[in-house]
Write a protein that holds these residues in place. Structure first.
Motif, mmCIF file in Angstrom:
data_model
loop_
_atom_site.group_PDB
_atom_site.id
_atom_site.type_symbol
_atom_site.label_atom_id
_atom_site.label_comp_id
_atom_site.label_asym_id
_atom_site.label_seq_id
_atom_site.Cartn_x
_atom_site.Cartn_y
_atom_site.Cartn_z
ATOM 1 N N THR A 81 0.935 -0.856 0.441
ATOM 2 C CA THR A 81 -0.167 0.436 -0.154
ATOM 3 C C THR A 81 0.870 1.463 -0.036
ATOM 4 O OG1 THR A 81 -0.365 -0.029 2.149
ATOM 5 C CG2 THR A 81 -1.435 -1.399 1.339
ATOM 6 N N GLN A 82 1.056 2.374 -0.615
ATOM 7 C CA GLN A 82 1.012 3.734 -0.949
ATOM 8 C C GLN A 82 0.475 4.519 0.690
ATOM 9 O OE1 GLN A 82 3.694 4.285 -3.335
ATOM 10 N NE2 GLN A 82 3.016 1.949 -3.277
ATOM 11 N N PHE A 83 -0.448 4.256 1.531
ATOM 12 C CA PHE A 83 -0.304 4.821 2.710
ATOM 13 C C PHE A 83 -0.268 4.371 3.560
ATOM 14 C CE2 PHE A 83 -4.188 1.839 1.139
ATOM 15 C CZ PHE A 83 -4.148 1.218 2.636
ATOM 16 N N SER A 84 -0.340 4.664 4.645
ATOM 17 C CA SER A 84 -0.098 3.949 6.178
ATOM 18 C C SER A 84 -1.150 3.843 7.059
ATOM 19 C CB SER A 84 0.685 5.698 7.244
ATOM 20 O OG SER A 84 2.323 5.351 7.009
ATOM 21 N N GLN A 85 -2.469 5.407 6.685
ATOM 22 C CA GLN A 85 -3.407 5.327 7.359
ATOM 23 C C GLN A 85 -4.750 5.284 5.710
ATOM 24 O OE1 GLN A 85 -3.207 7.274 10.816
ATOM 25 N NE2 GLN A 85 -3.441 5.357 11.857
ATOM 26 N N ALA A 86 -5.233 4.984 5.906
ATOM 27 C CA ALA A 86 -6.499 5.340 5.087
ATOM 28 C C ALA A 86 -7.718 4.833 5.885
ATOM 29 C CB ALA A 86 -6.413 4.860 4.035
ATOM 30 N N VAL A 87 -8.912 5.592 5.143
ATOM 31 C CA VAL A 87 -10.169 5.353 5.434
ATOM 32 C C VAL A 87 -10.609 5.555 3.946
ATOM 33 C CG1 VAL A 87 -12.601 6.937 5.746
ATOM 34 C CG2 VAL A 87 -10.393 6.881 7.374
ATOM 35 N N VAL A 88 -11.255 4.778 3.730
ATOM 36 C CA VAL A 88 -12.560 4.441 2.319
ATOM 37 C C VAL A 88 -13.976 4.460 2.468
ATOM 38 C CG1 VAL A 88 -12.966 2.020 0.876
ATOM 39 C CG2 VAL A 88 -10.557 2.549 1.366
ATOM 40 N N ASP A 89 -14.136 5.709 1.938
ATOM 41 C CA ASP A 89 -15.771 5.999 1.971
ATOM 42 C C ASP A 89 -16.377 5.777 0.770
ATOM 43 O OD1 ASP A 89 -18.263 7.255 2.998
ATOM 44 O OD2 ASP A 89 -17.233 8.933 3.632
#
Length: 177
Positions: free
Chosen positions: A36-44
């Protein structure tokens, strides 16, 4: 993983309310394909029945033509490996992870079963990795924590479950590389 069963209608109603209001805490570990390119993410993104495959759920873009409900998944990187990421996730995990092109390893419904192995592993390592993935009983998704308020006493209860052996063996192998 962890499973809770309500013994009375009142307990069921209380647990259902806690889950819908998000006061119950559910945490999962998911090993996904790709880094992944993120450390934290929110998928909404809204979820509903897949428009053509009624056995599956899908992210619904056209909510004027298809029924969908709003769904949010919180993701945090737990650990990174070559070609894989171990995520801590909450809520609509499998559909949302597939939607962001990081399906759960071993998930036959949402694209995690038949994937090419990541490059960079030797031929022998790829064979070992393929064997470990094939040995998974289901997918690399584990309900590791559940916390909720007891329906009668109101006391906060927290339960944790250890990783299944097959999932643990796959993670151990990845950590050794």
């Amino acid at each position: 993983g962890i499973l809770v069963v309500a013994k009375t209608d009142a307990a069921h109603s209380s647990l259902q309310h806690q889950i819908s209001s998000r006061s119950a805490e559910r945490k999962y570990l998911a090993l996904v394909w790709g880094e992944t390119q993120f450390s934290q993410a929110v998928v909404d993104a809204p979820l509903g029945r897949h428009p053509t495959d009624r056995q599956k759920m899908a992210v619904i873009h056209d909510t004027s033509r298809h029924t969908a409900r709003q769904a949010v998944t919180d993701l945090s990187v737990f650990e990174r490996f070559a070609g894989f990421t171990l995520l801590e996730a909450r809520l609509q995990i499998r559909v949302h992870l597939s939607f962001i092109n990081h399906p759960v390893v071993g998930d036959p419904t949402y694209g995690g079963r038949k994937r090419p192995l990541p490059p960079g592993y030797s031929k022998r390592a790829q064979q070992e990795l393929q064997s470990l993935i094939s040995d998974l009983h289901g997918q690399a998704l584990h309900a590791r924590l559940l916390a909720f308020d007891h329906p009668v006493s109101g006391r906060r209860l927290t339960f944790e479950a250890p990783l299944p052996a097959d999932f643990g063996a796959l993670l151990h192998w990845l950590r050794q590389r």
